[in-house]
Write a protein that holds these residues in place. Sequence first.
Motif, mmCIF file in Angstrom:
data_model
loop_
_atom_site.group_PDB
_atom_site.id
_atom_site.type_symbol
_atom_site.label_atom_id
_atom_site.label_comp_id
_atom_site.label_asym_id
_atom_site.label_seq_id
_atom_site.Cartn_x
_atom_site.Cartn_y
_atom_site.Cartn_z
ATOM 1 N N VAL A 55 -0.460 -3.978 -0.155
ATOM 2 C CA VAL A 55 -1.377 -4.567 -1.135
ATOM 3 C C VAL A 55 -1.496 -6.070 -0.974
ATOM 4 C CG1 VAL A 55 -1.143 -2.734 -2.844
ATOM 5 C CG2 VAL A 55 0.470 -4.624 -2.842
ATOM 6 N N GLY A 56 -0.952 -6.592 0.103
ATOM 7 C CA GLY A 56 -1.086 -8.032 0.339
ATOM 8 C C GLY A 56 0.205 -8.599 0.893
ATOM 9 N N GLY A 64 6.406 -14.573 -11.521
ATOM 10 C CA GLY A 64 6.177 -14.578 -12.958
ATOM 11 C C GLY A 64 4.769 -14.184 -13.363
ATOM 12 N N LYS A 65 3.948 -13.772 -12.372
ATOM 13 C CA LYS A 65 2.578 -13.385 -12.730
ATOM 14 C C LYS A 65 2.361 -11.886 -12.447
ATOM 15 C CE LYS A 65 0.029 -17.466 -13.154
ATOM 16 N NZ LYS A 65 0.939 -18.029 -14.149
ATOM 17 N N THR A 66 1.482 -11.280 -13.240
ATOM 18 C CA THR A 66 1.142 -9.867 -13.061
ATOM 19 C C THR A 66 -0.319 -9.764 -12.656
ATOM 20 O OG1 THR A 66 2.679 -9.303 -14.840
ATOM 21 C CG2 THR A 66 1.092 -7.626 -14.194
ATOM 22 N N VAL A 67 -0.586 -9.110 -11.533
ATOM 23 C CA VAL A 67 -1.978 -8.966 -11.075
ATOM 24 C C VAL A 67 -2.294 -7.498 -10.787
ATOM 25 C CG1 VAL A 67 -2.215 -11.258 -10.094
ATOM 26 C CG2 VAL A 67 -1.292 -9.410 -8.702
ATOM 27 N N LEU A 68 -3.594 -7.175 -10.849
ATOM 28 C CA LEU A 68 -4.022 -5.812 -10.542
ATOM 29 C C LEU A 68 -4.198 -5.667 -9.041
ATOM 30 C CD1 LEU A 68 -5.034 -3.094 -11.755
ATOM 31 C CD2 LEU A 68 -7.345 -4.008 -11.505
ATOM 32 N N VAL A 69 -3.592 -4.627 -8.471
ATOM 33 C CA VAL A 69 -3.835 -4.319 -7.060
ATOM 34 C C VAL A 69 -4.350 -2.892 -6.963
ATOM 35 C CG1 VAL A 69 -2.086 -5.906 -6.191
ATOM 36 C CG2 VAL A 69 -1.444 -3.556 -6.698
ATOM 37 N N THR A 70 -5.182 -2.640 -5.963
ATOM 38 C CA THR A 70 -5.678 -1.273 -5.768
ATOM 39 C C THR A 70 -5.357 -0.828 -4.347
ATOM 40 O OG1 THR A 70 -7.833 -2.116 -5.109
ATOM 41 C CG2 THR A 70 -7.563 -1.505 -7.409
ATOM 42 N N PHE A 71 -5.154 0.474 -4.206
ATOM 43 C CA PHE A 71 -4.814 1.006 -2.889
ATOM 44 C C PHE A 71 -5.279 2.455 -2.808
ATOM 45 C CE2 PHE A 71 -1.298 3.345 -4.771
ATOM 46 C CZ PHE A 71 -0.926 2.531 -5.828
ATOM 47 N N SER A 86 -6.196 4.157 -6.281
ATOM 48 C CA SER A 86 -5.224 4.104 -7.374
ATOM 49 C C SER A 86 -5.029 2.646 -7.714
ATOM 50 C CB SER A 86 -3.868 4.684 -6.946
ATOM 51 O OG SER A 86 -3.894 6.080 -6.933
ATOM 52 N N GLY A 87 -4.591 2.389 -8.947
ATOM 53 C CA GLY A 87 -4.385 1.001 -9.339
ATOM 54 C C GLY A 87 -2.967 0.782 -9.803
ATOM 55 N N SER A 88 -2.518 -0.461 -9.705
ATOM 56 C CA SER A 88 -1.181 -0.782 -10.190
ATOM 57 C C SER A 88 -1.161 -2.228 -10.640
ATOM 58 C CB SER A 88 -0.163 -0.556 -9.064
ATOM 59 O OG SER A 88 1.079 -1.121 -9.420
ATOM 60 N N TRP A 89 -0.426 -2.482 -11.708
ATOM 61 C CA TRP A 89 -0.188 -3.859 -12.146
ATOM 62 C C TRP A 89 1.081 -4.335 -11.443
ATOM 63 C CZ3 TRP A 89 -3.806 -6.529 -14.412
ATOM 64 C CH2 TRP A 89 -4.730 -5.890 -15.250
ATOM 65 N N GLU A 158 4.448 -3.527 -0.124
ATOM 66 C CA GLU A 158 3.922 -2.166 0.001
ATOM 67 C C GLU A 158 4.293 -1.338 -1.210
ATOM 68 O OE1 GLU A 158 5.489 -0.669 3.653
ATOM 69 O OE2 GLU A 158 4.001 -1.694 4.876
ATOM 70 N N ILE A 159 3.307 -0.573 -1.696
ATOM 71 C CA ILE A 159 3.555 0.352 -2.816
ATOM 72 C C ILE A 159 3.435 1.770 -2.271
ATOM 73 C CG2 ILE A 159 2.714 1.150 -5.054
ATOM 74 C CD1 ILE A 159 1.678 -1.568 -5.619
ATOM 75 N N MET A 160 4.320 2.658 -2.724
ATOM 76 C CA MET A 160 4.232 4.050 -2.276
ATOM 77 C C MET A 160 3.130 4.748 -3.079
ATOM 78 S SD MET A 160 7.170 6.850 -1.668
ATOM 79 C CE MET A 160 7.447 7.651 -3.203
ATOM 80 N N ALA A 161 2.156 5.276 -2.347
ATOM 81 C CA ALA A 161 1.061 5.976 -3.024
ATOM 82 C C ALA A 161 1.634 7.184 -3.742
ATOM 83 C CB ALA A 161 0.010 6.412 -2.011
#
Lengths: 169, 466
Positions: A55-56, A64-71, A86-89, A158-161
């Motif tokens: 996701v980047g 300290g920041k929360t952002v929306l990522v999509t994958f 799918s989306g994740s904060w 990396e986020i596990m789908a």
Amino acid sequence: MSDLIPDAVKIGRRKFFTKMGIFLSGFLGVVISIPVIGALLTPLLKKTPIVWRSVGSVDDFEIGKTVLVTFQDASPLPWSGPTSQSGSWLRRTSEDEFHAFSINCTHLGCPVRWIADADLFLCPCHGGVYNQDGSYAAGPPPKGLVKYPVRIRKDEVEIMASPLPITRL
Amino acid sequence: MNKLKSLWHWFDDRTGLSDTIRPLAKHLVPPDSKWTYVFGSATLFTFILQVITGVALSLLYQPTSETAYQSLKYISTEAPLGSILRGIHFFGASAMILLIGIHMIRVYLSASYKYPREMSWISGVILLGLTLGMGFTGQLLRWDSNGVWSAVVAAEQMGRVPIIGVWIARFILAGETLGGATLSRFFSFHVFLIPALLFGIIGLHVFLVFRNGISEPPEAGRLVKPDEYRTWYEKMLEKKGVPFWPDAAWRDMLFGLGVVIVILILAVVKGAPEIGAPPDPANIHTNPRPDWYLLWYFALFALMPRSIESVVIVFGPLLAITVLILLPIFFNRGERHPMRRPWSIGIVLFIITMIITLWSEGAKSPWSPDFSTQPLPAKVVGQVNADARAGAGLFYDKGCQFCHSIEGHGGHRGPDLTYVADRLTLDQMTIRIANGGKNMPPFGEKLSEKEMNAILSFLQTRTSGK
């Protein structure tokens, strides 16, 4: 000639063929149902591969920041179009610690919104509230936000789908 | 002209059409079954309307996750009269659900579910469930950013079923996540599976009307006695029965016509619901809502106590269906007139009141944070000191305004704070903000002491001056 065949045998044969006919029809019905039921149940029987989505890069995310990522989902069908997302904060809490929250509220699945200045997740459907660490704060949800597995590989986050989180009884 | 007549005679003789239809059309009905009896046929007419408009829509609609949205846009904006078609289908669905409810209430109040019409009631209950299923799957076929959430919410509700919940949820989603197969599943259910069941059970339901006859209006004191009823009913029809066509059917025709005209007017004047953003399950700027006929159910989930929720989700519908199906089994004889059955009137009033109340709450949905609210304008903040003015800014930044209103600006999740200083002391305010409340999160650790004081200064200026 048929007078020589006793009645008992005639009726016995009739009953036999009747039962045989019904049994065979039933058997064929079951056989045909197998692919039909298979089509209904395919999504439950498919094995989903384990896929990590980038996701980047680590530097893209402030601590300290929360952002929306999509994958992309783990194995989307070719005709999925936008529904394969799918989306994740994603929240970065330190140099190497990331938390990926599912956007689905644990009440009934609606997408929650992150309000940065308030440090809260708010759900538009029934007013559920979560703290910045995903824990439950207020409203109808029975528990905190579900977390997706997240890792850092070669400076990439990396986020596990993962499957849609489903709240059990 | 004579050629046509002889053609018709040939066709009629070979198919037996008028020999079949005439006895059905002319079958005798009780003479005083009048305007309260039109709702069943009205439901049937709207169903036929739905099938026709549904077929028309299926000529244009593309049922894959990737292209459904584009086809919807096409139908709504480019296809000639496409938006009216969508409108008829949407208001037709609404009409059908409304009429089924009224029909059910009328049948219940006149106890027409008693002997020998128990199976009419039971098949009717199944039809009610199937119709709601059509409404639900139909809304979902409006596959925009809100439509995807119908599938997710349904799956999450099913997930609460013990043991097999997750499997049912994944069965609904056609996978572990919402994806390409989800829409196809709902399309198949909405267009093929449920309509097939509907055709079959409507067939049974209507057949039973012919077999058992239309129930006569109830009379106080005239009890239903299963061993005597059929003979009594036949004799009554012989003596005073009137042919359904045209003596009774004209009311059904007139009312049915009226319903279709209203649907048409609504379709042209109001139109079907707008198509939102593309169906991206990662789009967080959505406000998922069911269509109006399920808005009361949506409100129930917001207002129900948290602790009993899983139980209600799973066992509520099950209990309701069981009670409905068992009704004619246990209560199939005796008084039919509602005046001799005060419980029936009470139950109907209770249910109508509950649904209407939940509906209006669902429409307002005060529990949803107001994400569109803007910072308080200067004239609302008023002439206050610098600390309080900072507090007014924090009142917005920290999210308070999403749930609380001041002079009409803000959400309705929590109490209106326009005159909060008249109600709460400084200490009470501090405790509430720090610890939270029933649906309010605690802010104690989210605010610095300076921020807390600023907000408190601001709130203390919120007084009516009395």
